[in-house]
Write a protein that holds these residues in place. Structure first.
Motif, PDB file in Angstrom:
ATOM      1  N   ARG A  88      -5.834   8.359 -42.003  1.00 17.29           N
ATOM      2  CA  ARG A  88      -6.759   6.764 -42.657  1.00 17.29           C
ATOM      3  C   ARG A  88      -5.835   5.059 -43.314  1.00 17.29           C
ATOM      4  O   ARG A  88      -4.843   5.854 -43.487  1.00 17.29           O
ATOM      5  N   HIS A  90      -6.023   3.207 -45.138  1.00 15.33           N
ATOM      6  CA  HIS A  90      -5.694   3.091 -46.315  1.00 15.33           C
ATOM      7  C   HIS A  90      -5.006   3.936 -47.452  1.00 15.33           C
ATOM      8  O   HIS A  90      -4.667   4.066 -48.612  1.00 15.33           O
ATOM      9  N   THR A  92      -2.444   7.177 -48.437  1.00 16.85           N
ATOM     10  CA  THR A  92      -0.409   7.640 -48.316  1.00 16.85           C
ATOM     11  C   THR A  92      -0.304   8.817 -49.095  1.00 16.85           C
ATOM     12  O   THR A  92      -1.777   8.678 -50.655  1.00 16.85           O
ATOM     13  N   SER A  95      -0.916   7.400 -52.639  1.00 18.01           N
ATOM     14  CA  SER A  95      -2.548   7.337 -53.612  1.00 18.01           C
ATOM     15  C   SER A  95      -3.162   8.994 -54.191  1.00 18.01           C
ATOM     16  O   SER A  95      -2.646  10.041 -54.108  1.00 18.01           O
TER      17      SER A  95
END
Length: 161
Positions: A88, A90, A92, A95
């Motif tokens: 995706r 956004h 990582t 995240s």
């Protein structure tokens, strides 16, 4: 176990097929586990005769393969799920949601290892039907909790706004 049909429809076709097939495998595994021990069904029916020695032996003999199969199924599913998450735009490895999700996967694998050990220890001495029932219930609870806390929110985030 809940399938996230509405949310996974928003994934790419390839990712959708991976998740869909693995959910089907996990559901089939849980159904096979539930149906593998003839004595399991007798726990829910008061009029049912007790299992014979041969039935107990058969159930006990099949249990180790079920115990080890779930670890492989879950580990493969978690790896694929994490790869899909990281694909995706956004998401990582840094995240927060991804890190927490990965940690949850690691905790589940640890719980599975402990549960497998416990069931193996009980297998020679315990009532096979009760071991199957406990294992089945704990797996359902574990996966349902994970779905509610992590998979549902992630899959909801894949929706196209």
């Amino acid at each position: 176990m809940v399938i996230h049909t509405r949310a996974i429809n928003q994934l790419s076709q390839t990712d959708y097929l991976i998740i869909e097939n693995e959910h089907k495998l996990l559901e089939a595994y849980l159904n096979n586990l539930r149906d593998a021990c003839a004595c399991f069904k007798s726990l829910h029916q008061p009029d049912s005769p007790h299992c014979t020695h041969e039935q107990q032996a058969s159930c006990q003999g099949r249990l180790p393969s079920f115990l080890f199969s779930i670890i492989d199924l879950a580990t493969n599913h978690f790896e694929h799920e994490e790869d899909i998450m990281l694909s995706r735009p956004h998401v990582t490895e840094a995240s927060e949601h991804f890190r927490l999700h990965r940690q949850a996967h690691e905790r589940i694998v640890q719980k599975l290892d402990a549960l497998v050990e416990k069931c193996l220890l009980l297998n020679g001495d315990g009532d096979a039907a009760q071991i199957y029932q406990k294992f089945h219930k704990e797996l359902l609870d574990m996966f349902d909790e994970h779905n509610r806390n992590f998979d549902d929110p992630f899959l909801e985030s894949t929706k196209i706004l």
